[in-house]
Design a protein around this motif. Structure first.
Motif, PDB file in Angstrom:
ATOM      1  N   GLY A  37      -6.541  -3.318  -2.577  1.00  0.00           N
ATOM      2  CA  GLY A  37      -5.646  -2.210  -2.875  1.00  0.00           C
ATOM      3  C   GLY A  37      -4.208  -2.493  -2.482  1.00  0.00           C
ATOM      4  O   GLY A  37      -3.666  -3.571  -2.725  1.00  0.00           O
ATOM      5  N   GLN A  62      -3.541  -4.521  -5.177  1.00  0.00           N
ATOM      6  CA  GLN A  62      -2.556  -3.863  -6.046  1.00  0.00           C
ATOM      7  C   GLN A  62      -1.157  -4.401  -5.778  1.00  0.00           C
ATOM      8  O   GLN A  62      -0.406  -4.711  -6.695  1.00  0.00           O
ATOM      9  CB  GLN A  62      -2.593  -2.350  -5.802  1.00  0.00           C
ATOM     10  N   ASP A 106      -4.032   0.918   1.793  1.00  0.00           N
ATOM     11  CA  ASP A 106      -5.471   0.732   1.947  1.00  0.00           C
ATOM     12  C   ASP A 106      -5.787  -0.208   3.104  1.00  0.00           C
ATOM     13  O   ASP A 106      -6.796  -0.052   3.782  1.00  0.00           O
ATOM     14  CB  ASP A 106      -6.071   0.156   0.656  1.00  0.00           C
TER      15      ASP A 106
END
Length: 205
Positions: A37, A62, A106
């Motif tokens: 993430g 991400q 995250d």
């Protein structure tokens, strides 16, 4: 070129057998088993660790945000370790405004940082605030004589005892402890802590 110090890890300026380099690289490779993430590399230094995580975990990360207080270090990281998933920015890890500026993550990774910081409580508060519920924190530090006791290391405020280190994570739902010596990282239950100079905590919020 980024100025070298006794504490700063700059892989391009170090020999492959340098012990400091080996242990730092090992931690980030260890972290790649856990990151996903939106990831924060808190006190990212010259940027190699953020790059390792972005490159090796590109299918489940991400973005990786690397934060460091030193302007020249951030400039070096941007120029040396570009990756489309990575951003480097200037920031003070104990700045109480940082959570509002950066948002939540995250995963938060902060390796070999806390021993440099006097405002330990604010540092840990920032991390907890920026970590999403259910998120993962990975934090490491060398062991020593304890808070308020000089460690003999020029750039360290002090070095925590094993018990002080474990006391940092009481607010987390669960914590796993690992010990490190050089490239070797072992879970606490399989290691004799006195033989390992460094500790790593993996915490779930």
């Amino acid at each position: 070129m980024l100025k070298d110090t006794g504490e700063r890890v700059i892989p391009e300026k170090m020999k492959v057998l340098n012990g400091l380099l080996i242990e730092h690289i090992a931690r980030y490779h260890f972290a790649t088993e856990y990151v996903y993430g939106r990831v924060l590399d808190f006190a990212s230094g010259s940027g190699y660790g953020s790059h390792i995580m972005a490159k090796m975990c590109k299918n489940r990360v991400q973005e990786v945000i690397g934060v460091d207080i030193d302007q020249e270090t951030v400039k070096y990281a941007r120029g040396t370790y570009y990756h489309p998933l990575t951003k480097f920015r200037i920031g003070n890890v104990v700045d109480p405004r940082l959570p509002d500026e950066l948002g939540q993550f995250d995963c938060i990774v902060s390796f070999e940082t806390i021993e440099h910081i006097r405002e330990e409580e604010q540092f840990m508060t920032n991390i907890y605030t920026m970590l999403k519920p259910g998120g993962t924190l990975m934090l490491s530090t060398p062991f020593g004589e304890g808070r308020g006791i000089p460690s003999g290391q020029e750039y360290h405020v002090h070095q925590l005892t094993v018990d002080e280190f474990k006391g940092l994570f009481k607010e987390y739902q669960s914590t796993e402890y690992y010990y490190q010596k050089g490239a070797l990282i072992q879970p606490a239950f399989a290691a004799e802590e006195r033989e390992f100079p460094l500790g790593i905590a993996i915490c779930k919020k």
